[in-house]
Design a protein around this motif. Structure first.
Motif, PDB file in Angstrom:
ATOM      1  N   PHE A 154       0.838  -1.204   0.000  1.00  0.00           N
ATOM      2  CA  PHE A 154       0.000   0.000   0.000  1.00  0.00           C
ATOM      3  C   PHE A 154       0.873   1.254   0.000  1.00  0.00           C
ATOM      4  O   PHE A 154       0.588   2.226  -0.702  1.00  0.00           O
ATOM      5  N   HIS A 155       1.964   1.232   0.788  1.00  0.00           N
ATOM      6  CA  HIS A 155       2.859   2.393   0.884  1.00  0.00           C
ATOM      7  C   HIS A 155       3.458   2.721  -0.474  1.00  0.00           C
ATOM      8  O   HIS A 155       3.471   3.886  -0.910  1.00  0.00           O
ATOM      9  N   SER A 156       3.957   1.707  -1.162  1.00  0.00           N
ATOM     10  CA  SER A 156       4.543   1.910  -2.485  1.00  0.00           C
ATOM     11  C   SER A 156       3.511   2.414  -3.475  1.00  0.00           C
ATOM     12  O   SER A 156       3.785   3.325  -4.271  1.00  0.00           O
ATOM     13  N   ALA A 157       2.306   1.844  -3.435  1.00  0.00           N
ATOM     14  CA  ALA A 157       1.243   2.274  -4.340  1.00  0.00           C
ATOM     15  C   ALA A 157       0.873   3.735  -4.101  1.00  0.00           C
ATOM     16  O   ALA A 157       0.708   4.516  -5.053  1.00  0.00           O
ATOM     17  N   LYS A 158       0.760   4.103  -2.831  1.00  0.00           N
ATOM     18  CA  LYS A 158       0.364   5.474  -2.477  1.00  0.00           C
ATOM     19  C   LYS A 158       1.363   6.499  -3.013  1.00  0.00           C
ATOM     20  O   LYS A 158       0.984   7.515  -3.600  1.00  0.00           O
ATOM     21  N   ILE A 159       2.671   6.216  -2.829  1.00  0.00           N
ATOM     22  CA  ILE A 159       3.695   7.172  -3.255  1.00  0.00           C
ATOM     23  C   ILE A 159       3.803   7.212  -4.779  1.00  0.00           C
ATOM     24  O   ILE A 159       3.925   8.287  -5.379  1.00  0.00           O
ATOM     25  N   THR A 160       3.754   6.044  -5.430  1.00  0.00           N
ATOM     26  CA  THR A 160       3.844   6.011  -6.885  1.00  0.00           C
ATOM     27  C   THR A 160       2.678   6.759  -7.524  1.00  0.00           C
ATOM     28  O   THR A 160       2.867   7.544  -8.463  1.00  0.00           O
ATOM     29  N   ILE A 161       1.469   6.533  -7.020  1.00  0.00           N
ATOM     30  CA  ILE A 161       0.293   7.225  -7.564  1.00  0.00           C
ATOM     31  C   ILE A 161       0.382   8.723  -7.305  1.00  0.00           C
ATOM     32  O   ILE A 161      -0.022   9.543  -8.144  1.00  0.00           O
TER      33      ILE A 161
END
Length: 364
Positions: A154-161
């Motif tokens: 979730f952390h990676s998805a949040k920052i990438t988005i």
């Protein structure tokens, strides 16, 4: 940019860069983002995370400008509340919000309207065709996410988005890209930021080491060029207060490491040059002083007072290379280093910025 430098970078390294730098970019983008309109269109879209769906809440104004976004693990009233509270913090309260038939979005807005004074309450509309603008805008995000084949955390998805949305906001703000032709073609140039200016320097041109420095002023959008004291490759820059200090590097005229130090004063817009006694490769900042040292076995230390613009010199307790430094409070402590090949120094030189004095300790 990476291929020009001949470097090979694993995709995991790029992902670490995204995780490290996107929050900083997001902070800058939000400061520069223009004010949005008072009529919002809000909707959520699906993102795959580790084989499961999570929900990206997004809102645009009536002209298609991005209002805000938020990635949530669930699609419910609490997620909608979190999104609207975030959007209201970053923007003025809208006059009206257009949503789909989602009951959770309606319930969230009803709760928020109870907290708002009657004269500022938000009008809520559930009109499908008015929401087409935000539904179509989801395509931009999906187009960039699709090749990634889903996220693992979730952390990676949040920052990438967040990074993808920032690109979209940049496009919304300018609608175009601009190009500038630098003073000369070169590779392996460096960049420094001082005040509102980005300064590009060093590197190789077709004739050897470049002496050109290109300066971009973000306030005016203009470029200017400065010719440094000599062409340099592999130089360093130290930004202190409102000054950028360029040093080290392999000099064109020096036929080796350069003794030239070029100083740009952003407040005055002026350049000055100082020739050190010997080539320097390290700088430490304590108080209002930049202290240059290191290089070949040397006992010479040169001190630049960037408040007065004056230089002074000090002779250390003994000549040595590879000196280390630690700045503690108002003191700079120089220690270690190599006197001769295989013979190391036990001397410690301490500079006290409050008194301007030097002391020497012999560490056994």
């Amino acid at each position: 940019m990476i291929s020009i430098r001949g470097a090979k970078v694993d995709h995991a390294t790029l992902q670490r860069w995204v995780i490290r730098f996107v929050p900083l970019i997001d902070e800058s983008v939000r400061k520069r983002k223009k004010q949005v309109g008072s009529s919002w269109r809000m909707d959520e879209t699906y993102i795959k995370l580790n084989g499961k769906w999570v929900y990206l809440y997004r809102a645009l104004d009536s002209l298609g400008n991005t209002v805000d976004f938020l990635l949530c693990a669930r699609r419910d009233k609490s997620a909608a509340l979190a999104f609207f509270r975030k959007a209201f913090r970053e923007n003025d309260l809208p006059e009206k919000v257009v949503i789909d038939k989602s009951g959770s979005n309606t319930a969230a807005l009803d709760d928020l309207n109870r907290e708002i004074s009657e004269d500022r309450r938000i009008m809520v509309f559930q009109i499908k065709y008015l929401n087409n603008i935000v539904e179509q805008d989801h395509r931009f995000i999906k187009k960039r996410i699709r090749p990634m084949l889903g996220f693992k955390s979730f952390h990676s998805a949040k920052i990438t988005i967040t990074g993808i949305e920032n690109i979209h906001i940049y496009d919304d703000e300018t609608g175009s890209w601009t190009t500038h032709t630098a003073s000369e073609a070169r590779e392996n140039a460096e960049v420094a930021v001082v005040g509102k200016k980005a300064i590009f320097f060093g590197g190789y041109d077709f004739n050897g080491k470049s002496s050109k420095i290109d300066i971009y002023d973000d306030e005016t959008g203009r470029w200017s060029t400065h010719t440094a004291s000599e062409g340099q490759y592999g130089g360093k820059v130290k930004v202190v207060d409102k000054k950028a200090i360029f040093f080290k590097g392999w000099g064109e005229r020096s036929n080796g490491r350069s003794r030239q130090i070029d100083i740009y004063d952003d407040e005055k817009g002026t350049w000055t040059t100082h020739a050190t006694r010997e080539a320097r490769d390290t700088v430490a900042v304590v108080g209002k002083k930049a202290i240059f040292f290191g290089g070949e076995p040397s006992s010479q230390i040169e001190i630049y007072n960037y408040e007065t613009g004056s230089w002074t010199a000090h002779t250390a307790s003994e000549a040595r290379s590879f000196i280390a430094v630690a700045v503690v409070g108002k003191k700079a402590i120089f220690f270690g280093g190599e006197k001769y090949p295989g013979q190391y120094s036990a001397q410690v030189d301490i500079y006290d910025d409050e008194t301007g004095r030097w002391t020497v300790l012999s560490h056994l």
